[in-house]
Scaffold this motif. Structure first.
Motif: not given
Length: 437
Positions: A295-304, A306-318, A351-353, A366-368
């Protein structure tokens, strides 16, 4: 990155294909270098059936040769199963050959269902001794056809057949006999999930479930534990918008069950994620035998951003009784071919990474997060991909350490000095968290 993808695909073909690479589509597939035994079988086949023979090679699976040696009649000795057609065309044929007094002899030839072959394999499909032969046929246009055969007393019996787009063969009901899980997705028709198994000595449809019309392109199902102690399969599929999602399947009392469809469908919806070059597929990434669903989610601050500059983190779930449980957090970069497992402690503190891509490069930082995505003053880690044929102009390798190599590409990391000891990582830790895809 397109150059990297091309090289990776080429590398995959070179390592994954055991049949020869022909220079001419028709001629050279029929003239690979044969082993001594294959040469003897080929010569005997042509002497007994004529020279108008074109060998046919399965395009996938473990058996990629026109010659398969297997004890198909369960007599304790291997027969040669040869897939071939006539030079003039027509459907492929299956010929079984056995040795008599040291010489290969044709025992039986049986007609196939198309000119080309997807795969050949052997499976225990019923309680009879020995395994059945299962062949995937590739007609021109339309879906493929899977057919199962039993060979006894020099005679073939077709146990059953079915059209398929994708399929998986495994013991889904855990009774010691394999069944087929088939995706049938004809053009302009609603896709169907079909469960086939032995019934009165033949291979028959045991159950089927219609799927959503918006599901259009299916990947090969992955079978295994879909949750601890529960066997089944996960199907990754692209919807009509090009996004990827996952279907979970299990068999209960001979019926197909789709546990993610229960209730309001929130579990299924949570598996929807980016497609295309950003696709992350279901697999057992943790090594515990359970298939992990991304499953994917957008890390903090990426709502600010543009779409082309956004990264995504992945949660692997069971999947469990209460829904999904996260078993791994990662940054997965399919385009550049790597996965970085993110330490649990990055997400358990106050704190949030977060992470961003360095402008104009393949470096990820990767940063705080301070509340401002442009403030990267508290860096934790940098990961950089370097193409040795076109290295970055401002890259100083002495400030980094090497993670991995693949072809002309090298992967590096850098750990800056940090005042956040509880979030900092070591070189040994990063090496253990980094993995090539």
């Amino acid at each position: 990155m397109k150059k990297l993808l091309a090289l990776l695909l080429l590398a995959g073909c070179l390592t994954g294909c055991t049949s020869p690479m022909p220079a001419s589509p028709e001629e050279l597939l029929d003239a690979p270098k044969l082993s001594d035994t294959q040469y003897q079988v080929d010569r005997a086949l042509r002497e007994q059936m004529g020279q108008d023979i074109k060998l046919k090679y399965p395009q996938s699976g473990d058996y990629r040769s026109a010659f398969t040696f297997y004890d198909i009649d369960n007599d304790g000795a291997d027969e040669a199963i040869v897939l071939h057609s006539y030079q003039s065309g027509g459907n492929a044929q299956i010929t079984v050959m056995d040795q008599e007094n040291g010489q290969w002899q044709v025992e039986k030839t049986y007609p196939g269902l198309s000119p080309d072959i997807d795969f050949i394999r052997f499976e225990q499909l019923d309680s009879n001794p020995g395994k059945a032969m299962v062949i995937g046929w590739r007609p021109e246009g339309g879906q493929k056809i899977v057919a199962a055969y039993r060979y006894e007393n020099r005679e073939f019996t077709m146990l059953g057949s079915e059209d398929y787009t994708q399929l998986c063969i495994d013991d889904f009901n855990r009774d010691g006999i394999s069944e087929l899980l088939i995706v049938s997705a004809e053009s302009d028709a609603r896709p169907t999930l079909i469960y086939m198994g032995e019934q009165e000595g033949l291979l028959d449809v045991l159950d089927s479930v219609n799927l959503d019309r918006q599901l259009v392109t299916f990947q090969t199902p992955v079978s295994g534990l879909i949750s601890p102690g529960v066997y089944g399969a996960v199907l990754d599929v692209y919807n009509e918008r090009g996004n990827l999602c996952s279907i979970v399947v299990q068999v209960e009392d001979g019926r197909l069950v789709l546990p993610l469809d229960d209730g309001d469908g929130v579990l299924f919806s949570s598996t929807i994620r980016s497609g295309g070059e950003a696709s992350v597929f279901s697999q057992d990434v943790t090594g515990d035998g359970v298939i992990d669903i991304p499953t994917e989610w957008m890390p903090a601050g990426h709502e600010d951003l543009e779409d082309e500059n956004r990264l995504l983190f992945t949660n692997y779930v069971n999947l469990g009784p209460g829904g999904f449980t996260t078993v791994m957090r990662a940054f997965v970069n399919p385009t550049e071919g790597y996965r970085l497992t993110l330490p649990d402690r990055w997400f358990s503190g106050e704190e949030t990474v977060t992470a961003v891509r360095q402008s104009g490069s393949a470096e990820v930082i990767f940063f705080l997060y301070s509340g401002d995505i442009s403030d990267r003053s508290r860096e934790l880690l940098r990961v950089q991909l370097v193409d040795l044929q076109s290295p970055p102009k401002q890259f100083d390798a002495s400030a980094y350490f090497l993670l991995a190599k693949r072809g002309s590409f090298e992967y590096y990391a850098r750990i800056p000095a940090s005042d956040a000891a509880e979030y900092s990582v070591t070189q040994e830790e990063v090496l253990s968290l980094f993995q090539l895809l």
